[in-house]
Design an enzyme around this catalytic site. Sequence first.
Site, PDB file in Angstrom:
ATOM      1  N   HIS A 241      47.754 -31.593  14.475  1.00  0.00           N
ATOM      2  CA  HIS A 241      47.227 -31.706  13.122  1.00  0.00           C
ATOM      3  C   HIS A 241      48.557 -31.730  12.131  1.00  0.00           C
ATOM      4  O   HIS A 241      49.571 -31.204  12.505  1.00  0.00           O
ATOM      5  CB  HIS A 241      46.596 -30.339  12.474  1.00  0.00           C
ATOM      6  CG  HIS A 241      46.157 -30.217  11.225  1.00  0.00           C
ATOM      7  ND1 HIS A 241      46.538 -30.468  10.057  1.00  0.00           N
ATOM      8  CD2 HIS A 241      44.491 -30.200  10.691  1.00  0.00           C
ATOM      9  CE1 HIS A 241      45.787 -30.663   9.014  1.00  0.00           C
ATOM     10  NE2 HIS A 241      44.663 -30.473   9.373  1.00  0.00           N
ATOM     11  N   GLU A 254      43.696 -29.746   6.006  1.00  0.00           N
ATOM     12  CA  GLU A 254      43.658 -31.142   5.233  1.00  0.00           C
ATOM     13  C   GLU A 254      43.019 -31.395   4.146  1.00  0.00           C
ATOM     14  O   GLU A 254      43.340 -32.200   3.129  1.00  0.00           O
ATOM     15  CB  GLU A 254      42.949 -32.088   6.344  1.00  0.00           C
ATOM     16  CG  GLU A 254      43.416 -33.402   6.164  1.00  0.00           C
ATOM     17  CD  GLU A 254      42.641 -34.337   7.306  1.00  0.00           C
ATOM     18  OE1 GLU A 254      43.052 -34.152   8.232  1.00  0.00           O
ATOM     19  OE2 GLU A 254      41.730 -35.097   6.913  1.00  0.00           O
ATOM     20  N   ARG A 285      44.728 -38.352  11.161  1.00  0.00           N
ATOM     21  CA  ARG A 285      45.526 -37.123  11.645  1.00  0.00           C
ATOM     22  C   ARG A 285      46.701 -37.695  12.431  1.00  0.00           C
ATOM     23  O   ARG A 285      47.863 -37.401  12.555  1.00  0.00           O
ATOM     24  CB  ARG A 285      44.931 -35.958  12.243  1.00  0.00           C
ATOM     25  CG  ARG A 285      44.398 -35.292  11.445  1.00  0.00           C
ATOM     26  CD  ARG A 285      43.618 -34.072  11.832  1.00  0.00           C
ATOM     27  NE  ARG A 285      42.713 -33.390  10.785  1.00  0.00           N
ATOM     28  CZ  ARG A 285      41.901 -32.526  10.966  1.00  0.00           C
ATOM     29  NH1 ARG A 285      41.654 -32.215  12.065  1.00  0.00           N
ATOM     30  NH2 ARG A 285      41.320 -31.889   9.764  1.00  0.00           N
ATOM     31  N   HIS A 352      46.196 -28.927  17.839  1.00  0.00           N
ATOM     32  CA  HIS A 352      45.019 -28.298  16.727  1.00  0.00           C
ATOM     33  C   HIS A 352      43.668 -28.574  17.665  1.00  0.00           C
ATOM     34  O   HIS A 352      43.026 -27.685  17.517  1.00  0.00           O
ATOM     35  CB  HIS A 352      45.294 -29.232  15.696  1.00  0.00           C
ATOM     36  CG  HIS A 352      44.100 -28.813  14.705  1.00  0.00           C
ATOM     37  ND1 HIS A 352      43.874 -27.455  14.312  1.00  0.00           N
ATOM     38  CD2 HIS A 352      42.911 -29.529  14.295  1.00  0.00           C
ATOM     39  CE1 HIS A 352      42.772 -27.507  13.401  1.00  0.00           C
ATOM     40  NE2 HIS A 352      42.098 -28.730  13.291  1.00  0.00           N
TER      41      HIS A 352
HETATM   42  C1  LIG Z   1      42.661 -23.236  11.724  1.00  0.00           C
HETATM   43  C2  LIG Z   1      41.516 -24.263  12.084  1.00  0.00           C
HETATM   44  C3  LIG Z   1      40.934 -24.889  11.105  1.00  0.00           C
HETATM   45  C4  LIG Z   1      39.831 -25.987  11.361  1.00  0.00           C
HETATM   46  N1  LIG Z   1      39.451 -26.489  10.368  1.00  0.00           N
HETATM   47  C5  LIG Z   1      38.297 -27.246  10.586  1.00  0.00           C
HETATM   48  C6  LIG Z   1      37.609 -27.794   9.640  1.00  0.00           C
HETATM   49  O1  LIG Z   1      37.811 -27.563   8.334  1.00  0.00           O
HETATM   50  N2  LIG Z   1      36.601 -28.720   9.611  1.00  0.00           N
HETATM   51  C7  LIG Z   1      36.332 -29.219  11.062  1.00  0.00           C
HETATM   52  O2  LIG Z   1      35.203 -29.980  11.249  1.00  0.00           O
HETATM   53  N3  LIG Z   1      37.151 -28.381  12.061  1.00  0.00           N
HETATM   54  C8  LIG Z   1      37.813 -27.857  11.893  1.00  0.00           C
HETATM   55  N4  LIG Z   1      38.376 -26.905  12.978  1.00  0.00           N
HETATM   56  C9  LIG Z   1      37.992 -27.398  14.354  1.00  0.00           C
HETATM   57  C10 LIG Z   1      36.645 -26.463  14.406  1.00  0.00           C
HETATM   58  O3  LIG Z   1      36.995 -25.519  13.787  1.00  0.00           O
HETATM   59  C11 LIG Z   1      36.371 -26.027  15.968  1.00  0.00           C
HETATM   60  O4  LIG Z   1      36.758 -27.263  16.611  1.00  0.00           O
HETATM   61  C12 LIG Z   1      35.005 -25.679  16.097  1.00  0.00           C
HETATM   62  O5  LIG Z   1      34.760 -24.702  15.021  1.00  0.00           O
HETATM   63  C13 LIG Z   1      35.058 -25.160  17.624  1.00  0.00           C
HETATM   64  O6  LIG Z   1      33.428 -24.573  17.596  1.00  0.00           O
HETATM   65  P1  LIG Z   1      32.989 -23.771  18.889  1.00  0.00           P
HETATM   66  O7  LIG Z   1      31.662 -23.408  18.800  1.00  0.00           O
HETATM   67  O8  LIG Z   1      33.145 -25.106  19.893  1.00  0.00           O
HETATM   68  O9  LIG Z   1      34.030 -22.845  19.389  1.00  0.00           O
HETATM   69  P2  LIG Z   1      34.613 -21.396  19.008  1.00  0.00           P
HETATM   70  O10 LIG Z   1      34.591 -21.250  17.523  1.00  0.00           O
HETATM   71  O11 LIG Z   1      36.201 -21.597  19.181  1.00  0.00           O
HETATM   72  O12 LIG Z   1      33.829 -20.342  19.708  1.00  0.00           O
HETATM   73  C14 LIG Z   1      34.065 -20.314  21.288  1.00  0.00           C
HETATM   74  C15 LIG Z   1      33.253 -19.237  21.464  1.00  0.00           C
HETATM   75  O13 LIG Z   1      33.300 -19.127  22.979  1.00  0.00           O
HETATM   76  C16 LIG Z   1      33.501 -17.734  23.499  1.00  0.00           C
HETATM   77  N5  LIG Z   1      34.207 -17.746  24.908  1.00  0.00           N
HETATM   78  C17 LIG Z   1      35.264 -18.574  25.331  1.00  0.00           C
HETATM   79  N6  LIG Z   1      35.442 -18.006  26.680  1.00  0.00           N
HETATM   80  C18 LIG Z   1      34.664 -17.301  26.909  1.00  0.00           C
HETATM   81  C19 LIG Z   1      34.371 -16.670  28.215  1.00  0.00           C
HETATM   82  N7  LIG Z   1      35.097 -16.990  28.994  1.00  0.00           N
HETATM   83  N8  LIG Z   1      33.356 -16.145  28.119  1.00  0.00           N
HETATM   84  C20 LIG Z   1      32.496 -15.769  27.278  1.00  0.00           C
HETATM   85  N9  LIG Z   1      32.749 -16.176  25.847  1.00  0.00           N
HETATM   86  C21 LIG Z   1      33.892 -17.057  25.833  1.00  0.00           C
HETATM   87  C22 LIG Z   1      34.179 -16.985  22.382  1.00  0.00           C
HETATM   88  O14 LIG Z   1      34.128 -15.776  22.219  1.00  0.00           O
HETATM   89  C23 LIG Z   1      33.766 -17.877  21.106  1.00  0.00           C
HETATM   90  O15 LIG Z   1      32.391 -17.014  20.717  1.00  0.00           O
HETATM   91  C24 LIG Z   1      39.445 -26.094  12.823  1.00  0.00           C
HETATM   92  C25 LIG Z   1      40.096 -25.560  13.758  1.00  0.00           C
HETATM   93  C26 LIG Z   1      41.275 -24.790  13.410  1.00  0.00           C
HETATM   94  C27 LIG Z   1      41.785 -23.952  14.733  1.00  0.00           C
END
Ligand SMILES: Cc1cc2nc3c(=O)[nH]c(=O)nc-3n(C[C@H](O)[C@H](O)[C@H](O)COP(=O)(O)OP(=O)(O)OC[C@H]3O[C@@H](n4cnc5c(N)ncnc54)[C@H](O)[C@@H]3O)c2cc1C
Length: 580
Positions: A241, A254, A285, A352
């Site tokens: 990013h 962004e 990006r 990122h």
């Molecule tokens: C700072 C930041 C800002 C962002 N801003 C944006 C934005 O504005 N717009 C956008 O579209 N995207 C954005 N992104 C990207 C986006 O937020 C993420 O890609 C997305 O939220 C991921 O969601 P997820 O549900 O896949 O995983 P996560 O929200 O990361 O959740 C992962 C889950 O898995 C669990 N877990 C992991 N390993 C294990 C394990 N071994 N056993 C049991 N549980 C486990 C964790 O406890 C957690 O609950 C951003 C990312 C970051 C880092």
Amino acid sequence: MITSHTYDVVIVGAGGAGLRAAIECAGKVKTAVISKLYPTRSHTGAAQGGMCAALGNLEDDKWEWHAFDTVKGSDYLGDQDAIDIMCKEAVDAVIELEHMGLPFSRNPDGTIAQRPFGGHTRNHGEAPVRRACYAADRTGHMILQTLYQQCVKRDVEFFNEFYVLDFLTSPDGTETAGVVAYEQRTGALHVFRAKSVVFASGGFGKMYKVTSNAHALTGDGPAVIYRRGFPLEDMEFFQFHPTGIYRLGILLSEAARGEGGILRNSDGERFMERYAPTIKDLAPRDMVSRAIRQEINEGRGCGDDGEYVLLDLTHLPKEQLDEKLPDVTEFARTYLGVEPYTEGVPIQPTAHYAMGGIPTNVDAEVRVSPDRVFPGLFAAGECASVSVHGANRLGTNSLLDIVVFGKRAGLGAIRHATQTPRHADLPDAPTAPLAELLDRIISSTDGEPAVEIRRELQDTMNDNAQVFRTGETLTEQMRILAALQDRYATVTVDDKGKTYNTDLLEAVELGHLLDLAETVVEGALNRTESRGAHYREDFAKRDDGNWMKHTLVYREADGTRRLDYRPVTLGRYEPMERKY
Ligand SMILES: Cc1cc2nc3c(=O)[nH]c(=O)nc-3n(C[C@H](O)[C@H](O)[C@H](O)COP(=O)(O)OP(=O)(O)OC[C@H]3O[C@@H](n4cnc5c(N)ncnc54)[C@H](O)[C@@H]3O)c2cc1C
């Protein structure tokens, strides 16, 4: 002592993708959500900028334009069937969240407010379009809280602070049988039998030193699946990013450029005008990160070491900054001591987002080979590769991806569980491989602690598998990773106890990061072209003739890697040169 549980569906992860899947399953089949973090601590809560959908609240917009931007943004590696589904379903997904109570920012007429974001354009690239729906710069926080509240309302069963560290199949290896989890409070192993398992465990940015990712993003899901012989897809595509806080990597959304912020080099020049004349600072990006690196490499970086450029918000009204970007401005004050009303904010690219991950089809079913899915296994969110993001994800498309494909994973998991009459048999001694791994780490006496190996992993990935990479840096990194794996084989921990042994879990997570880093570097070394986030200085052109395909990487029994490929699903949009 091993405790056993039996569910129809087990969901691994309580971020946006996992919670959205759970909402679908609740009340229909017996469902458990297992999460290593308390759900509202998931990284989805850190997302700031927005979630896009062609609502057209402020100007003309169409889901087809959104699809075009996503295909072009992906550098034509995204699968167009999946992209069409995501962009079309986006509109309903936003309205559904609104009806669940998500407090979106509003226009004066009461409709959901929208702002521009990188790579999102009107009518196939004419000009930036306002497509990102947001709740100030706390969009992810609001999504996560809203989905969690809906889960509580539906009595979803949570196992919090449980780490899923193994995946189980039937003894003949043909069906999903469940997962093994480690309970942090007691150190006990639990077997969760399930007809359907959904991995929604998030990303793995912690293999890099400068990253926007939270401490817990160690790729456990993809690593566990990979070690069980499943392939991972397109791992060489890791997004940097453009606007991480200088040296720290903490993200400045962004949305700051969506609201009109611009990037300047040490000459005060708005350099993005040279790289992307039409949409400038709102280019995708990969392009903006490369432009920043190039400015720095050519001596136009700022500061004593010339290692950063400035995010300039000083021309924007204070009221707009306070209302639309409260976190971005506060982070600049807190972490850098910089006042964004009056000063440029030092930024540099930060690791990122993982475009690659566990390969799935559009119904979130996990692929065990290019043309076969594995019965009962699903993945969604950042740990998965559908692939809607291809070689480069557009901002705001991940929050969208997690709700659209989280829901589809939930639907698939229900369908499989209800069609499968009985649970698969468990393998003999289902916890033995994990118990052996944990014992090895606990009883090791002559090795070194995880922390030093992790620091070297992060430092060297940061140097050698960056925005710009070459055959030389990647070969060197492969050598370093092999040496780190050797040292990891005898990794030790000080804490030998059972209760909240974070030392032990961090050592296990480091093993996951090392395995995944090898797949990133192997894929990058193998792909002799430049596409999206993967830029080889020694192969600077995109090569559609040879490389219009997804990489699959498998781990062999002896720990070496085997590569295979899967064709890209094309559609309405023919590959073109990518200019903005
Ligand atoms: C700072 C930041 C800002 C962002 N801003 C944006 C934005 O504005 N717009 C956008 O579209 N995207 C954005 N992104 C990207 C986006 O937020 C993420 O890609 C997305 O939220 C991921 O969601 P997820 O549900 O896949 O995983 P996560 O929200 O990361 O959740 C992962 C889950 O898995 C669990 N877990 C992991 N390993 C294990 C394990 N071994 N056993 C049991 N549980 C486990 C964790 O406890 C957690 O609950 C951003 C990312 C970051 C880092």
